[in-house]
Design a protein around this motif. Structure first.
Motif, PDB file in Angstrom:
ATOM      1  N   VAL A 182      78.878 128.530  62.832  1.00 12.30           N
ATOM      2  CA  VAL A 182      79.976 127.783  63.468  1.00 12.30           C
ATOM      3  C   VAL A 182      79.451 127.060  64.700  1.00 12.30           C
ATOM      4  CG1 VAL A 182      82.176 128.000  64.695  1.00 12.30           C
ATOM      5  CG2 VAL A 182      81.772 129.327  62.603  1.00 12.30           C
ATOM      6  N   GLY A 183      78.661 127.763  65.517  1.00 12.38           N
ATOM      7  CA  GLY A 183      78.111 127.167  66.723  1.00 12.38           C
ATOM      8  C   GLY A 183      77.175 126.011  66.438  1.00 12.38           C
ATOM      9  N   HIS A 184      76.305 126.176  65.448  1.00  7.16           N
ATOM     10  CA  HIS A 184      75.396 125.087  65.079  1.00  7.16           C
ATOM     11  C   HIS A 184      76.178 123.866  64.589  1.00  7.16           C
ATOM     12  CE1 HIS A 184      71.262 126.615  65.502  1.00  7.16           C
ATOM     13  NE2 HIS A 184      71.783 127.805  65.292  1.00  7.16           N
ATOM     14  N   GLN A 185      77.254 124.110  63.846  1.00  6.55           N
ATOM     15  CA  GLN A 185      78.079 122.998  63.380  1.00  6.55           C
ATOM     16  C   GLN A 185      78.749 122.285  64.556  1.00  6.55           C
ATOM     17  OE1 GLN A 185      78.592 122.023  59.869  1.00  6.55           O
ATOM     18  NE2 GLN A 185      79.168 120.219  61.059  1.00  6.55           N
ATOM     19  N   ILE A 186      79.191 123.047  65.547  1.00  7.13           N
ATOM     20  CA  ILE A 186      79.811 122.459  66.736  1.00  7.13           C
ATOM     21  C   ILE A 186      78.819 121.553  67.464  1.00  7.13           C
ATOM     22  CG2 ILE A 186      80.649 122.982  69.071  1.00  7.13           C
ATOM     23  CD1 ILE A 186      82.014 125.473  67.873  1.00  7.13           C
ATOM     24  N   ILE A 187      77.598 122.052  67.664  1.00  5.27           N
ATOM     25  CA  ILE A 187      76.584 121.244  68.341  1.00  5.27           C
ATOM     26  C   ILE A 187      76.315 119.967  67.556  1.00  5.27           C
ATOM     27  CG2 ILE A 187      74.179 121.150  69.096  1.00  5.27           C
ATOM     28  CD1 ILE A 187      74.332 124.207  69.523  1.00  5.27           C
ATOM     29  N   ALA A 188      76.155 120.106  66.241  1.00  4.73           N
ATOM     30  CA  ALA A 188      75.904 118.934  65.398  1.00  4.73           C
ATOM     31  C   ALA A 188      77.038 117.929  65.497  1.00  4.73           C
ATOM     32  CB  ALA A 188      75.704 119.375  63.943  1.00  4.73           C
ATOM     33  N   ASP A 189      78.267 118.413  65.425  1.00  4.83           N
ATOM     34  CA  ASP A 189      79.427 117.515  65.492  1.00  4.83           C
ATOM     35  C   ASP A 189      79.480 116.778  66.819  1.00  4.83           C
ATOM     36  OD1 ASP A 189      80.201 118.266  62.959  1.00  4.83           O
ATOM     37  OD2 ASP A 189      81.741 119.677  63.627  1.00  4.83           O
ATOM     38  N   LYS A 190      79.170 117.493  67.914  1.00  2.00           N
ATOM     39  CA  LYS A 190      79.182 116.867  69.242  1.00  2.00           C
ATOM     40  C   LYS A 190      78.108 115.782  69.336  1.00  2.00           C
ATOM     41  CE  LYS A 190      82.221 119.543  71.567  1.00  2.00           C
ATOM     42  NZ  LYS A 190      83.398 119.044  72.328  1.00  2.00           N
ATOM     43  N   LEU A 191      76.921 116.087  68.809  1.00  2.90           N
ATOM     44  CA  LEU A 191      75.838 115.110  68.836  1.00  2.90           C
ATOM     45  C   LEU A 191      76.178 113.891  67.980  1.00  2.90           C
ATOM     46  CD1 LEU A 191      72.996 114.142  69.532  1.00  2.90           C
ATOM     47  CD2 LEU A 191      72.112 115.605  67.691  1.00  2.90           C
ATOM     48  N   ILE A 192      76.721 114.136  66.808  1.00  5.17           N
ATOM     49  CA  ILE A 192      77.100 113.043  65.910  1.00  5.17           C
ATOM     50  C   ILE A 192      78.154 112.154  66.565  1.00  5.17           C
ATOM     51  CG2 ILE A 192      78.253 112.496  63.719  1.00  5.17           C
ATOM     52  CD1 ILE A 192      76.945 115.183  62.672  1.00  5.17           C
ATOM     53  N   THR A 193      79.155 112.774  67.182  1.00  2.00           N
ATOM     54  CA  THR A 193      80.205 112.007  67.858  1.00  2.00           C
ATOM     55  C   THR A 193      79.627 111.170  68.984  1.00  2.00           C
ATOM     56  OG1 THR A 193      81.909 113.640  67.308  1.00  2.00           O
ATOM     57  CG2 THR A 193      82.360 112.186  69.176  1.00  2.00           C
ATOM     58  N   TRP A 194      78.740 111.791  69.779  1.00  2.00           N
ATOM     59  CA  TRP A 194      78.115 111.058  70.877  1.00  2.00           C
ATOM     60  C   TRP A 194      77.313 109.881  70.342  1.00  2.00           C
ATOM     61  CZ3 TRP A 194      73.029 109.915  71.890  1.00  2.00           C
ATOM     62  CH2 TRP A 194      72.773 109.338  73.143  1.00  2.00           C
ATOM     63  N   TRP A 195      76.510 110.129  69.306  1.00  2.00           N
ATOM     64  CA  TRP A 195      75.667 109.070  68.748  1.00  2.00           C
ATOM     65  C   TRP A 195      76.515 107.901  68.242  1.00  2.00           C
ATOM     66  CZ3 TRP A 195      70.461 108.129  68.477  1.00  2.00           C
ATOM     67  CH2 TRP A 195      70.071 107.099  67.623  1.00  2.00           C
ATOM     68  N   ASN A 196      77.564 108.227  67.535  1.00  2.00           N
ATOM     69  CA  ASN A 196      78.390 107.175  66.930  1.00  2.00           C
ATOM     70  C   ASN A 196      79.220 106.396  67.953  1.00  2.00           C
ATOM     71  OD1 ASN A 196      77.535 107.604  64.286  1.00  2.00           O
ATOM     72  ND2 ASN A 196      79.101 109.148  63.892  1.00  2.00           N
ATOM     73  N   SER A 197      79.348 106.945  69.159  1.00  2.00           N
ATOM     74  CA  SER A 197      80.125 106.258  70.202  1.00  2.00           C
ATOM     75  C   SER A 197      79.226 105.580  71.237  1.00  2.00           C
ATOM     76  CB  SER A 197      81.051 107.258  70.908  1.00  2.00           C
ATOM     77  OG  SER A 197      80.309 108.262  71.575  1.00  2.00           O
TER      78      SER A 197
END
Length: 204
Positions: A182-197
């Protein structure tokens, strides 16, 4: 849809290497790379850090016989010919913030300067040290500020305050230290969101 594939190299500690994840495919670097269509080169190692004092690289510092800092891996990172470099970590050397402040901060700035000179055209990104679901220590916030300052001086993008990303206990593994799936997915999602914005260089 066509994508510009990006070679992305990761330098980091055990969190970045995938500790706590049930498999490498579940670690945040791999999840993010797959989602963002990156070719992943993961050079992360447990206990790898921005800084270890030259006077003491013994077991009490990093938990291993020999401690390795990110600067020692620059040549390996450059050899992958990356378009993107992501540097993540810092937690394991937290105890050195108070005792070796000047040397610690200088080493962070030297690292970013060296990576920038070695890879002048790469996009270099630093991520604030991760923390768990307990109160964030003041020294970690201070380290966060050092990394941000050094990043700003060397044309390195910085993702701040990621030490809050794992604040929910459900994101932490049974060792109460590393992120679980769950934690690894959270980090990935945050990074993906940052990258895409965020605006990024196009890959030819």
């Amino acid at each position: 849809m066509e994508y510009n594939w990006r070679k992305t190299v990761f330098l980091g500690d055990s969190y970045c290497a995938g500790a706590g994840a049930s498999s490498q495919s579940k670690r945040w670097t791999t999840i993010a790379s797959k989602s963002l269509h990156w070719e992943e080169f993961n050079l992360c190692l447990g206990a790898n850090e921005y800084f270890f004092p030259s006077s003491d690289t013994g077991e009490k510092v990093c938990g291993a016989a020999t401690c390795v800092d990110y600067a020692a891996q620059i040549s390996d990172a450059v050899a992958t010919k990356p378009n993107v470099v992501i540097i993540s970590g810092g937690r394991d050397s937290l105890g050195l913030v108070a005792t070796n402040a000047d040397e610690f901060k200088a080493q962070i700035c030297t690292l970013f300067s060296s990576v920038r000179k070695s890879l002048p055209n790469a996009e270099i990104i630093a991520i604030a040290p991760f923390w768990d679901a307990t109160a964030v220590p003041n020294d970690l916030i201070l380290m966060n500020n050092w990394i941000y300052g050094c990043a700003s001086q060397n044309n390195v993008k910085y993702i701040p305050k990621s030490f809050n990303w794992l604040a929910n206990k459900s994101a932490i593994s049974a060792d109460k230290f590393h992120p679980n799936d769950v934690g690894h997915q959270i980090i990935a999602d945050k990074l993906i969101t940052w990258w895409n914005s965020t605006t990024h260089k196009k890959v030819a």
